[in-house]
Design an enzyme around this catalytic site. Structure first.
Site, PDB file in Angstrom:
ATOM      1  N   ARG A 268     -12.732  -0.501  -2.053  1.00 51.37           N
ATOM      2  CA  ARG A 268     -11.516   0.080  -2.645  1.00 51.37           C
ATOM      3  C   ARG A 268     -10.293  -0.736  -2.274  1.00 51.37           C
ATOM      4  O   ARG A 268      -9.403  -0.951  -3.107  1.00 51.37           O
ATOM      5  CB  ARG A 268     -11.346   1.529  -2.174  1.00 51.37           C
TER       6      ARG A 268
ATOM      7  N   CYS B  39       0.841  -1.201   0.000  1.00 46.06           N
ATOM      8  CA  CYS B  39       0.000   0.000   0.000  1.00 46.06           C
ATOM      9  C   CYS B  39       0.875   1.250   0.000  1.00 46.06           C
ATOM     10  O   CYS B  39       0.576   2.242  -0.667  1.00 46.06           O
ATOM     11  CB  CYS B  39      -0.914   0.016   1.222  1.00 46.06           C
TER      12      CYS B  39
ATOM     13  N   HIS C 220       0.860   4.824  -2.120  1.00 45.04           N
ATOM     14  CA  HIS C 220       0.257   5.940  -1.392  1.00 45.04           C
ATOM     15  C   HIS C 220       1.211   6.652  -0.440  1.00 45.04           C
ATOM     16  O   HIS C 220       0.804   7.570   0.270  1.00 45.04           O
ATOM     17  CB  HIS C 220      -0.990   5.455  -0.648  1.00 45.04           C
TER      18      HIS C 220
ATOM     19  N   CYS D 287      -7.882  -2.383  -5.034  1.00 44.25           N
ATOM     20  CA  CYS D 287      -6.451  -2.077  -5.082  1.00 44.25           C
ATOM     21  C   CYS D 287      -5.621  -3.349  -5.158  1.00 44.25           C
ATOM     22  O   CYS D 287      -4.630  -3.414  -5.893  1.00 44.25           O
ATOM     23  CB  CYS D 287      -6.043  -1.278  -3.841  1.00 44.25           C
TER      24      CYS D 287
END
Length: 288
Positions: A245, A202, A206, A249
Site C-alpha cells: 500500500r 502522507c 491522511h 500510494c
C-alpha cells in the site's frame, strides 16, 4: 492542481493549525517526543471527528464516514479475506523440507503476536517487521524467501494477524539505544515530507485529507492506519501488505516509491504503529 485544491478546502488550515506541535516541532533527536506526538494525533482527531470513539479508528475510513461504513458492514458479513486466512493457516503449519514450521521462529509459536510488530532490534540496529521475519524464518530453514507485497507472504501475515485480533499495540522505542529514536524520527519526517510531482505528503491525504474526497476516494485517518493490515482491497482483488500500500500510494501521488521492506518504509511503519499504540489489532481488513 485539482487534487491539491480539494485537500485544501475546509480542513487544510484547521489541520495545520491544530497539529503544528507534532508536525512542525520535535524534528531532531534532542527534541523529538514520540508520546507527545501520539497524544497530539489523538487530540487532533478528537476535535476533527468528535463523534468517533478512539478505539473505532482501527476501522479506517469506516470510523468517520457513515455511508461507507454501511457498505463495509455488509461486506464483512462474508469477508473477502476469509479463504486467504484459511490458506495462510495451512501455509503457516506446513512443514519446511527440514520438518520445522514457521512456529519454530516466533515467540508463542507465532500465535497472537502481531501487536509486537514492528520492533527495534538492538543487535541488528534496525526495525524488524512481521513480513521481514516471515522471510527470515524461511531462509533460516533453508527455504527461498517469498515475494513481498502479496501472495503467500500476505496470507501468512493475515493468518498471524487474525490470531492476534483485539490484542493491543504497545510498540516500544528503547531509551537506551538512540538509533531506535532516530528510526522513529526518520519515519515521522517521511510521513510529513512533501514529494513527487503533486508535492504531497502522507499527512496531506491522511491528516488534512481524512474523509475529504479526492476524486472517488475518501482517504482514511492516520490514526489506526496500520491496524487492519494485511488488507483485501477490492481494487486489487486480493490481499496485500502494508508496504504494498505504501508503494501504491507513492505511485498514485506521482512520486518515486521505495522498495518494499526498505529501511525508510520500515521506519515509516515503526512511526505509524507507535502512533496507534493503545488501539487493537484488527487485521486482516477489507477496503475498496
Amino acid at each position: 492542481m485539482k487534487i491539491i485544491k480539494t485537500l485544501s478546502l475546509g480542513v487544510g488550515l484547521m489541520a495545520v493549525s491544530q497539529f503544528a506541535t507534532a508536525a512542525g516541532a520535535g524534528n531532531t533527536i534532542e527534541t523529538v517526543n514520540p508520546e507527545a506526538d501520539r497524544m497530539a494525533l489523538q487530540n487532533f482527531y478528537k476535535k476533527r471527528f468528535p463523534d468517533t470513539e478512539l478505539d473505532d479508528y482501527v476501522n479506517g475510513i469506516y470510523s468517520v464516514d457513515a455511508a461507507s461504513r454501511a457498505q463495509w458492514e455488509e461486506l464483512e458479513e462474508f469477508p473477502p479475506y476469509e479463504f486467504a486466512v484459511e490458506e495462510g493457516e495451512r501455509l503457516f503449519n506446513e512443514p519446511f523440507a527440514n520438518g520445522k514450521t514457521y512456529a519454530s521462529c516466533f515467540a508463542n509459536d507465532g500465535v497472537g503476536i502481531r501487536q509486537n510488530y514492528p520492533y527495534w532490534n538492538k543487535q541488528e540496529g534496525t526495525v524488524k517487521t512481521l513480513e521481514m521475519e516471515i522471510n527470515e524464518c524461511r531462509e533460516k530453514n533453508g527455504e527461498k524467501p517469498l515475494k513481498w507485497g502479496k501472495g503467500e507472504i500476505a496470507r501468512i501475515s493475515a493468518y498471524m494477524a487474525w490470531t492476534s485480533r483485539d490484542n493491543v499495540f504497545d510498540i516500544k522505542i528503547p531509551e537506551d539505544d538512540p538509533r531506535a529514536l532516530a528510526a522513529y524520527l526518520e519515519g515521522k519526517k517521511f510521513f510529513y515530507s512533501k514529494r513527487g510531482q503533486l508535492n504531497l505528503s502522507c499527512a496531506n491525504c491522511h491528516l488534512q485529507g481524512s474523509n475529504v474526497r479526492i476524486r472517488a476516494d475518501l482517504p482514511s485517518p492516520a490514526l489506526g492506519h496500520v491496524s487492519h493490515f494485511p488488507v483485501f482491497r477490492s481494487k486489487w482483488g486480493e490481499l496485500g501488505t502494508l508496504h504494498r500500500r505504501y508503494k501504491g500510494c507513492h505511485k498514485d501521488s506521482r512520486s518515486k516509491p521505495q522498495e518494499m521492506q526498505s529501511d525508510i518504509y520500515r521506519n515509516l511503519e515503526y512511526f505509524q504503529t507507535y502512533m496507534s499504540n493503545g488501539l487493537v489489532v484488527n487485521g486482516p481488513g477489507a477496503r475498496k
